[in-house]
Design a protein around this motif. Structure first.
Motif, PDB file in Angstrom:
ATOM      1  N   MET A   1      -3.351  -3.105   7.072  1.00  0.00           N
ATOM      2  CA  MET A   1      -3.124  -2.605   6.187  1.00  0.00           C
ATOM      3  C   MET A   1      -2.780  -3.163   5.139  1.00  0.00           C
ATOM      4  O   MET A   1      -2.588  -2.780   3.529  1.00  0.00           O
ATOM      5  N   THR A   2      -2.551  -4.585   4.845  1.00  0.00           N
ATOM      6  CA  THR A   2      -1.754  -5.297   3.582  1.00  0.00           C
ATOM      7  C   THR A   2      -4.075  -5.586   3.318  1.00  0.00           C
ATOM      8  O   THR A   2      -3.836  -5.330   2.052  1.00  0.00           O
ATOM      9  N   ARG A   3      -5.137  -5.659   3.513  1.00  0.00           N
ATOM     10  CA  ARG A   3      -5.853  -5.697   2.939  1.00  0.00           C
ATOM     11  C   ARG A   3      -6.376  -3.981   2.130  1.00  0.00           C
ATOM     12  O   ARG A   3      -6.326  -3.769   1.322  1.00  0.00           O
ATOM     13  N   TYR A   4      -5.862  -3.103   2.922  1.00  0.00           N
ATOM     14  CA  TYR A   4      -5.613  -1.521   2.726  1.00  0.00           C
ATOM     15  C   TYR A   4      -5.149  -1.177   1.201  1.00  0.00           C
ATOM     16  O   TYR A   4      -5.827  -0.944   0.292  1.00  0.00           O
ATOM     17  N   LEU A   5      -4.047  -2.138   1.482  1.00  0.00           N
ATOM     18  CA  LEU A   5      -2.938  -1.496   0.133  1.00  0.00           C
ATOM     19  C   LEU A   5      -2.759  -3.411  -1.373  1.00  0.00           C
ATOM     20  O   LEU A   5      -3.306  -2.723  -1.997  1.00  0.00           O
ATOM     21  N   LEU A   6      -3.751  -3.846  -0.504  1.00  0.00           N
ATOM     22  CA  LEU A   6      -4.316  -5.044  -1.861  1.00  0.00           C
ATOM     23  C   LEU A   6      -5.458  -4.097  -2.046  1.00  0.00           C
ATOM     24  O   LEU A   6      -5.890  -4.365  -3.730  1.00  0.00           O
ATOM     25  N   GLU A   7      -6.619  -3.310  -1.576  1.00  0.00           N
ATOM     26  CA  GLU A   7      -6.995  -2.791  -2.132  1.00  0.00           C
ATOM     27  C   GLU A   7      -7.080  -1.894  -3.714  1.00  0.00           C
ATOM     28  O   GLU A   7      -8.480  -1.222  -3.800  1.00  0.00           O
ATOM     29  N   ARG A   8      -6.088  -0.797  -3.047  1.00  0.00           N
ATOM     30  CA  ARG A   8      -4.970   0.151  -3.761  1.00  0.00           C
ATOM     31  C   ARG A   8      -4.362   0.016  -4.609  1.00  0.00           C
ATOM     32  O   ARG A   8      -3.118   0.810  -4.806  1.00  0.00           O
ATOM     33  N   PRO A   9      -4.362  -0.907  -5.621  1.00  0.00           N
ATOM     34  CA  PRO A   9      -2.742  -1.045  -6.352  1.00  0.00           C
ATOM     35  C   PRO A   9      -2.509   0.367  -6.416  1.00  0.00           C
ATOM     36  O   PRO A   9      -3.376   1.058  -7.334  1.00  0.00           O
ATOM     37  N   ARG A  10      -1.148   0.327  -6.536  1.00  0.00           N
ATOM     38  CA  ARG A  10      -0.179   1.574  -7.574  1.00  0.00           C
ATOM     39  C   ARG A  10      -0.997   2.547  -7.178  1.00  0.00           C
ATOM     40  O   ARG A  10      -1.027   4.396  -7.823  1.00  0.00           O
ATOM     41  N   THR A  11      -1.204   2.631  -5.358  1.00  0.00           N
ATOM     42  CA  THR A  11      -1.833   4.091  -4.907  1.00  0.00           C
ATOM     43  C   THR A  11      -0.874   4.159  -4.186  1.00  0.00           C
ATOM     44  O   THR A  11      -0.489   3.583  -3.014  1.00  0.00           O
ATOM     45  N   LEU A  12      -0.432   5.638  -4.147  1.00  0.00           N
ATOM     46  CA  LEU A  12       0.864   6.101  -2.823  1.00  0.00           C
ATOM     47  C   LEU A  12       0.054   6.792  -1.779  1.00  0.00           C
ATOM     48  O   LEU A  12      -1.073   7.546  -1.539  1.00  0.00           O
TER      49      LEU A  12
END
Lengths: 284, 284
Positions: B12-23
Motif C-alpha cells: 500500500m505504501t508503494r501503491y500510494l507513493l506512485e499515485r500522488p493526489r489520487t483518491l
C-alpha cells in the motif's frame, strides 16, 4: 525514535523506493529506527517477499552484521505487455501524424504516469548491469532520459544541436543524419559527463538512427562505452544505421495519406527474451 | 491473493507513493488485497501516522464504506532547510559562472536525487491547491517541470523558442526579454494544454523574468490561470518584471571577475511562512 514493526515496514519501503540501486546498510536502518539489526533483517525478509510477489523490484539482502539491502526496480513481463498495449492504443491516432512522418508524442511524454512506466520498463533491461549515465538529445528526449535515469538512480546528460545555450566548454562531433544525409553537429558540455562512463542512450523517437549514431560517437570522444540504446518509438524506415536497440512501440506512418499503424516494438525479445540479462527469476 | 497485514503495509505504501493526489477507494484496496475494508482502514491509520511522523506527506483518509485515501507528498521545513543548504553549497563554486552572468546548473538538474527533492519542495507550496499542468520553457527548465509534475501528478508542457521542432498547430505570443529588451516569440502546441487550465510556471533560472512573463501571457491565450511561479535559482537584477514568485536559491554573479555569491532564496517565507496555503499542521 524507537519504532514498531508496522511503522518500520512503511518507512523502509519509502526509503528504499527513493534510493534505487543503492546499498543501504543494516547499521543505517538500525540507527534510523533505533532497532536491533536482527529486527531489521526480519523486516527486510518481509519487504523482499512483497517486492517479489507484487512485481515491484529486486530486493537483494546481504546478511550478517555488515550486510544491508539494495533495491532495483523492474517491471515484470505481464505488466509490460499491458503497459505497451496502452501505449500502442494511445499512439494509434491519425491526428498524431506530423509533417515528415514524425509522430506527436509530447502529450504522452509530458505525463508522469507514462514516463514513470517507460523509465521502469527500459531500466529492467539493465537490471544486472552497471550504468553510469543516461544520454539523450535535446529537447524531446529529455523527459525519457530523466524517467530512465530516475529508475537507474544515475545522472542524465543532454546533447544539443544549438550552440545558443551557454553550457561552458563543450566537446562536439559531426554526424550524418540518417535519412537526409545532411552533415550536422552535436555537442555536450565537457563537465557534464566524466571520461570513461558507461552510457545508456535513449530517445523518444528513432527513424534511421542518425542522431543516435551521433551520440554514440560522442560517447567515444568521452572515452566511454555505450551499454545500450532504447527508444520509446521506432519509425518504419528502409535502412537503419544502427542495428542494436530496444523499442517499446513501432510506428508506421504514411505522410501522404496520414495513415498510422502502431504495434509493439522489439522490447519483449530484447528485455524478456531468453538469455536477456534482465531474466527475472522466481528467486528474485 | 489474500494478504497479511505486513505485506499490505509494504505494498500500500508503494501503491500510494506512485499515485500522488489520487483518491484510492477502500474498495480498490479491498479487491487488490482480498481483505476486508475494516482491515484496510486499520492499515491506512498506520500509514497515515508513519507518513506524518516521518515527514513523507499528507495521507487524507475518508472513513466509511465509500471512503478511501489520498496521498499528497510534502517536505517539512527542517528537511527543506537541509536540502536548500546542500543546493547552496553545491552552487557556490566560481567555475559555475558562465558568460552573461548565467550559472552552470546542468549537472545538478541532471541528478534524479536533486530533482526529486526540488519537485517535492516546490509542490509543497501547492499542498492544498488544485493544479492542472506545469509549464516551462525549453530546454533547461524541462527537468524541473518534470520533477514538479511528478510530485503533483499532472502533465507538464514545454514552451519553445525555436520553430524547427514539429509539434503540430501552435499558439504563440511575442514577449520582451527582461534585460536586453529584445522582442522574442514563444509558442506552445495547441493540443498540449486544455483551455482554461490552472497552471504552475517553473524554470531553472530567472533573471529579470521576461521569459516567465511571456509564459504567463501564453497561459492567458489558453484562457488559463497562473497559480504560481517557482524557480530553482533567481539571479540578482536591478529590476524584475514579475513580482510574485518562489525561489530556492539566490545567486549573485559578477561576470567581470567571476565571483559568485549564493544564499537561500525566498522559499522559506513563500512556502512555510505564516498564512501559507501549505501550512503543515500537526494533524497532517
Amino acid at each position: 525514535m524507537k519504532t514498531r514493526r508496522s511503522d518500520r515496514l512503511v518507512d523502509m519501503t519509502r526509503y528504499l523506493l527513493e534510493r534505487p540501486r543503492t546499498l543501504v546498510s543494516l547499521t543505517q536502518f538500525a540507527e534510523l529506527y533505533e532497532s536491533a539489526k536482527s529486527s531489521i533483517s526480519e523486516d527486510l525478509t518481509i519487504l523482499k517477499r512483497t517486492f517479489h510477489e507484487r512485481g515491484i523490484g529486486l530486493l537483494e539482502t546481504i546478511p550478517g552484521a555488515a550486510g544491508g539491502a539494495r533495491f532495483t526496480p523492474y517491471m515484470v513481463e505481464s505488466e509490460a505487455a499491458d503497459f505497451v498495449a496502452s501505449l500502442v492504443n494511445a499512439i494509434d491516432d491519425e491526428t498524431r501524424v506530423l509533417p515528415g512522418g514524425y509522430v506527436y508524442l509530447s502529450d504522452l511524454l509530458g505525463q508522469p504516469w507514462f514516463l514513470q512506466r517507460i523509465g521502469r520498463l527500459i531500466a529492467t533491461q539493465y537490471l544486472r548491469e552497471p550504468i553510469d549515465a543516461v544520454m539523450t538529445a535535446a529537447t524531446k528526449g529529455v523527459p525519457v532520459a530523466q524517467a530512465v535515469a530516475e529508475q537507474l538512480n544515475v545522472p542524465f546528460v543532454i546533447v544539443r544541436n544549438d550552440t545558443k545555450v551557454t553550457e561552458g566548454p563543450t566537446m562536439s562531433v559531426n554526424y550524418v543524419t540518417g535519412q537526409s544525409q545532411r552533415l550536422e553537429k552535436m555537442e555536450l558540455s565537457r563537465r557534464s559527463l566524466p571520461m570513461g562512463s558507461r552510457v545508456l542512450i535513449v530517445d523518444d523517437f528513432m527513424k534511421a538512427g542518425g542522431t543516435i549514431r551521433g551520440m554514440a560517437s560522442l560517447v567515444k570522444e568521452f572515452e566511454g562505452q555505450v551499454v545500450g540504446v532504447a527508444v520509446v518509438a521506432e519509425g518504419r524506415v528502409e535502412h537503419r544505421v544502427i542495428d542494436k536497440y530496444t523499442s517499446l512501440v513501432h510506428v508506421d506512418t504514411n505522410k501522404d495519406d496520414g495513415i498510422i499503424k502502431v504495434k509493439a516494438g522489439n522490447y519483449a525479445e530484447e528485455i524478456y527474451g531468453e538469455g536477456s540479462p534482465a531474466e527475472i527469476s522466481s528467486a528474485d
